[in-house]
Design a protein around this motif. Structure first.
Motif, PDB file in Angstrom:
ATOM      1  N   VAL A  92      39.846  31.391  32.202  1.00  0.00           N
ATOM      2  CA  VAL A  92      39.805  31.638  33.564  1.00  0.00           C
ATOM      3  C   VAL A  92      40.976  32.526  34.110  1.00  0.00           C
ATOM      4  CG1 VAL A  92      40.311  30.258  35.645  1.00  0.00           C
ATOM      5  CG2 VAL A  92      38.335  29.414  34.267  1.00  0.00           C
ATOM      6  N   LEU A  93      42.169  32.312  33.444  1.00  0.00           N
ATOM      7  CA  LEU A  93      43.349  32.983  33.679  1.00  0.00           C
ATOM      8  C   LEU A  93      42.981  34.431  33.589  1.00  0.00           C
ATOM      9  CD1 LEU A  93      46.233  33.059  34.431  1.00  0.00           C
ATOM     10  CD2 LEU A  93      46.711  32.628  32.032  1.00  0.00           C
ATOM     11  N   ALA A  94      42.393  34.752  32.147  1.00  0.00           N
ATOM     12  CA  ALA A  94      42.063  36.014  31.985  1.00  0.00           C
ATOM     13  C   ALA A  94      41.215  36.739  32.993  1.00  0.00           C
ATOM     14  CB  ALA A  94      41.763  36.416  30.493  1.00  0.00           C
ATOM     15  N   ALA A  95      40.068  36.029  33.442  1.00  0.00           N
ATOM     16  CA  ALA A  95      39.226  36.468  34.078  1.00  0.00           C
ATOM     17  C   ALA A  95      39.635  36.692  35.755  1.00  0.00           C
ATOM     18  CB  ALA A  95      37.934  35.462  34.516  1.00  0.00           C
ATOM     19  N   VAL A  96      40.593  35.947  36.034  1.00  0.00           N
ATOM     20  CA  VAL A  96      41.054  36.093  37.376  1.00  0.00           C
ATOM     21  C   VAL A  96      42.051  37.255  37.451  1.00  0.00           C
ATOM     22  CG1 VAL A  96      42.991  35.146  38.808  1.00  0.00           C
ATOM     23  CG2 VAL A  96      41.020  33.579  37.958  1.00  0.00           C
ATOM     24  N   ARG A  97      42.963  37.526  36.295  1.00  0.00           N
ATOM     25  CA  ARG A  97      43.600  38.597  35.883  1.00  0.00           C
ATOM     26  C   ARG A  97      42.748  39.810  36.349  1.00  0.00           C
ATOM     27  NH1 ARG A  97      44.230  42.236  32.428  1.00  0.00           N
ATOM     28  NH2 ARG A  97      46.197  43.431  32.203  1.00  0.00           N
ATOM     29  N   MET A  98      41.721  40.030  35.702  1.00  0.00           N
ATOM     30  CA  MET A  98      40.580  41.100  35.818  1.00  0.00           C
ATOM     31  C   MET A  98      40.181  41.226  37.098  1.00  0.00           C
ATOM     32  SD  MET A  98      36.888  41.394  33.929  1.00  0.00           S
ATOM     33  CE  MET A  98      36.067  40.287  35.253  1.00  0.00           C
ATOM     34  N   VAL A  99      39.810  40.603  37.921  1.00  0.00           N
ATOM     35  CA  VAL A  99      39.178  40.617  39.124  1.00  0.00           C
ATOM     36  C   VAL A  99      40.150  40.933  39.915  1.00  0.00           C
ATOM     37  CG1 VAL A  99      38.401  39.270  41.134  1.00  0.00           C
ATOM     38  CG2 VAL A  99      37.553  38.717  39.179  1.00  0.00           C
ATOM     39  N   ILE A 100      41.708  40.659  39.880  1.00  0.00           N
ATOM     40  CA  ILE A 100      42.717  41.055  40.833  1.00  0.00           C
ATOM     41  C   ILE A 100      43.067  42.596  40.588  1.00  0.00           C
ATOM     42  CG2 ILE A 100      45.220  40.922  41.144  1.00  0.00           C
ATOM     43  CD1 ILE A 100      45.019  38.117  40.975  1.00  0.00           C
ATOM     44  N   PHE A 101      43.190  43.092  39.242  1.00  0.00           N
ATOM     45  CA  PHE A 101      43.948  44.402  38.984  1.00  0.00           C
ATOM     46  C   PHE A 101      43.005  45.347  38.958  1.00  0.00           C
ATOM     47  CE2 PHE A 101      47.255  41.498  37.380  1.00  0.00           C
ATOM     48  CZ  PHE A 101      48.472  42.084  37.909  1.00  0.00           C
ATOM     49  N   VAL A 102      41.647  45.127  38.334  1.00  0.00           N
ATOM     50  CA  VAL A 102      40.656  46.321  38.451  1.00  0.00           C
ATOM     51  C   VAL A 102      40.335  46.872  39.740  1.00  0.00           C
ATOM     52  CG1 VAL A 102      38.462  46.911  38.005  1.00  0.00           C
ATOM     53  CG2 VAL A 102      39.540  45.626  36.245  1.00  0.00           C
ATOM     54  N   PRO A 103      40.217  46.378  40.788  1.00  0.00           N
ATOM     55  CA  PRO A 103      40.233  47.086  42.024  1.00  0.00           C
ATOM     56  C   PRO A 103      41.334  47.419  42.614  1.00  0.00           C
ATOM     57  CG  PRO A 103      39.188  44.698  41.987  1.00  0.00           C
ATOM     58  CD  PRO A 103      39.764  44.744  41.077  1.00  0.00           C
ATOM     59  N   LEU A 104      42.412  47.088  42.123  1.00  0.00           N
ATOM     60  CA  LEU A 104      43.745  47.543  42.468  1.00  0.00           C
ATOM     61  C   LEU A 104      43.919  48.950  41.807  1.00  0.00           C
ATOM     62  CD1 LEU A 104      46.332  44.730  42.529  1.00  0.00           C
ATOM     63  CD2 LEU A 104      45.292  45.787  44.507  1.00  0.00           C
ATOM     64  N   PHE A 105      43.649  49.198  40.563  1.00  0.00           N
ATOM     65  CA  PHE A 105      43.975  50.463  39.726  1.00  0.00           C
ATOM     66  C   PHE A 105      42.879  51.372  40.354  1.00  0.00           C
ATOM     67  CE2 PHE A 105      45.970  48.007  36.600  1.00  0.00           C
ATOM     68  CZ  PHE A 105      47.243  48.644  36.797  1.00  0.00           C
ATOM     69  N   ILE A 106      41.602  50.861  40.556  1.00  0.00           N
ATOM     70  CA  ILE A 106      40.299  51.777  40.977  1.00  0.00           C
ATOM     71  C   ILE A 106      40.679  52.453  42.423  1.00  0.00           C
ATOM     72  CG2 ILE A 106      37.982  51.589  41.865  1.00  0.00           C
ATOM     73  CD1 ILE A 106      37.352  49.953  39.880  1.00  0.00           C
ATOM     74  N   PHE A 107      41.252  51.866  43.378  1.00  0.00           N
ATOM     75  CA  PHE A 107      41.635  52.163  44.647  1.00  0.00           C
ATOM     76  C   PHE A 107      42.945  52.867  44.575  1.00  0.00           C
ATOM     77  CE2 PHE A 107      38.336  49.373  45.745  1.00  0.00           C
ATOM     78  CZ  PHE A 107      37.584  50.217  46.580  1.00  0.00           C
ATOM     79  N   SER A 108      43.783  52.746  43.575  1.00  0.00           N
ATOM     80  CA  SER A 108      45.162  53.740  43.597  1.00  0.00           C
ATOM     81  C   SER A 108      44.761  55.233  43.280  1.00  0.00           C
ATOM     82  CB  SER A 108      45.787  53.415  42.092  1.00  0.00           C
ATOM     83  OG  SER A 108      46.051  52.094  42.300  1.00  0.00           O
ATOM     84  N   ASN A 109      45.686  56.216  43.419  1.00  0.00           N
ATOM     85  CA  ASN A 109      45.598  57.732  43.555  1.00  0.00           C
ATOM     86  C   ASN A 109      45.056  58.285  42.185  1.00  0.00           C
ATOM     87  OD1 ASN A 109      45.424  60.009  44.755  1.00  0.00           O
ATOM     88  ND2 ASN A 109      47.764  60.390  43.964  1.00  0.00           N
TER      89      ASN A 109
END
Length: 434
Positions: free
Chosen positions: A340-357
């Motif tokens: 669960v911890l690894a899944a939550v981390r994925m859900v948080i950081f993937v969108p953040l990097f996708i919408f970075s520059n």
């Protein structure tokens, strides 16, 4: 007794058995003089991930090699198809060869002695790096696509050897006390810092892109060559190493894990494997290699140093921090908790990097354009990811007995390789979605 109580009871029992066996081996074995074996594991961890780090951090060189030669520009506004697809193609090549040769390593690696495998693997990697150095100075502007394919072939060759090495190193580590896992993991974390530091130094040298790349890859040849010599010396002269590997130097062959036994172990160690799967998905889906500074075009920091310093050097430092935290601090989560911890981390950081520059992009907007935002994401993503990765290896050792450990490591590596192969297309999909 509940399932959780049975799990804790088994975990405690296995930990006690492993501690007694480790203590007995340490009392009987000769001392690790000059910490040669400890240092060897550090260098094995360093060089295990070094080739991949060299390929991914040499951004300026690859952008130059695959630039639009008609305008002779390498900035993100004029990126060619080969430039944009390079990192995704590298990831796919790495992961496909990882799967194939992990399986081959498990099935047939036991037919070759461990020492011969180690020397052979690093000899081939050394030779391929030398070939890469030769092509740095060759003009490939008129045959960029062919050179792109050649780079993928070299990448496949190096990574296939790394995959066999993955099986080999865990065969070796399973015969040593748990404390010898730490230098290997530390070396792996420092590889990213080492390569990015060398990249920054070569860029700061004032040399041309090609000359700095030649110096950069030559340093890689030197590190790999030194490790190869260290392997040859330590595996033949260290009494401590020979004592712990005595079952593999007397002419006997490793026992291959059967499908039935592998499936049984898989049911035991499923949680570390699942957690690692989420880590690989987040890595593949995060287009960090395409992120550029918001101040691009305004000076050397933004144009030359931002990517190697932030995307690679800072990420490497954070990986090292995360792994060292993993050595000393355990959240004591159960099987489901780590997943669960690894899944939550994925859900948080993937969108953040996708919408970075990340550039170039044609579909999705940049919602997080500032450098400080990206830096924060890099710090927390890499510390959390390397912490979870570090704890998975210790979790495996808790879940199985010492006699099962080598086979459990092999099952873990094969399943990780399969996951990497399945998820290899995600990076390409992400690039095309931007």
């Amino acid at each position: 007794m509940s399932h959780e109580e049975k799990y804790k009871s088994k975990e405690t029992k296995n930990e006690t058995v492993c501690e007694i066996k480790d203590e007995k081996l340490e009392l009987e074995s000769p001392p690790d003089r000059f910490h040669l074996t400890y240092i060897l594991f550090f260098f094995l961890g360093l060089v295990h991930f070094l080739p991949w780090s060299f390929f991914t951090t040499a951004t300026e060189f690859w952008m130059y090699k695959f630039r639009n030669i008609s305008i002779n520009e390498t900035n993100s506004e004029h990126r060619t198809y080969l430039q944009a697809e390079f990192n995704a193609s590298i990831n796919i090549t790495l992961q496909i060869t990882e799967v194939a040769f992990l399986i081959l390593g498990v099935l047939f690696g036991h037919l070759i002695r461990v020492r011969v495998r180690l020397i052979g693997i690093f000899s081939i990697i050394f030779a391929l790096f030398v070939i890469l150095c030769v092509f740095v100075e060759i003009d490939t502007d008129s045959w960029q696509e062919e050179f792109f394919g050649l780079v993928m072939v070299i990448t496949a060759g190096i990574n296939s050897m790394n995959a066999v090495f993955t099986i080999t190193i865990y065969t070796v580590l399973a015969n040593f006390p748990q404390t010898y896992l730490a230098p290997y993991l530390t070396g792996g974390a420092i590889s990213g810092i080492t390569t990015s530091s060398l990249q920054i130094l070569t860029l700061a040298s004032g040399l041309s892109v090609l000359d700095s790349a030649l110096l950069y890859f030559s340093l890689g040849v030197g590190v790999i060559g030194f490790t190869l010599i260290f392997i040859i010396f330590t595996t033949s002269q260290s009494k401590f190493y020979l004592y712990h590997m005595r079952n593999y130097v007397d002419g006997s062959k490793e026992k291959r894990v059967t499908f039935k036994e592998g499936f049984r172990l898989l049911k035991i160690i499923w949680s570390p494997i699942a957690a690692m799967g989420f880590l690989f998905v987040s890595l593949d889906a995060s287009p960090t290699a395409l992120v550029v500074s918001e101040g691009e075009g305004q000076g050397p920091w933004y144009d030359t140093y931002f990517i190697p310093v932030i995307t690679y050097w800072l990420a490497g430092v954070c990986n090292l921090i995360g792994r060292n935290i993993a050595f000393t601090f355990d959240l004591n989560l159960n099987n489901v908790g780590w997943v669960v911890l690894a899944a939550v981390r994925m859900v948080i950081f993937v969108p953040l990097f996708i919408f970075s520059n990340a550039q170039p992009r044609h579909h999705l907007p940049v919602l997080l354009p500032h450098d400080y935002q990206y830096i924060i994401f890099v710090i927390f993503s890499n510390i959390s990811g390397s912490y979870i990765m570090g704890r998975t290896y210790f979790t495996i050792k808790k879940l199985v007995t010492q006699d099962e450990l080598k086979d459990a490591y092999h099952v873990n590596m094969v399943m990780i390789g399969l996951q990497m192969g399945v998820f290899s297309c995600i990076s390409m999909i992400t690039v095309n979605l931007l």
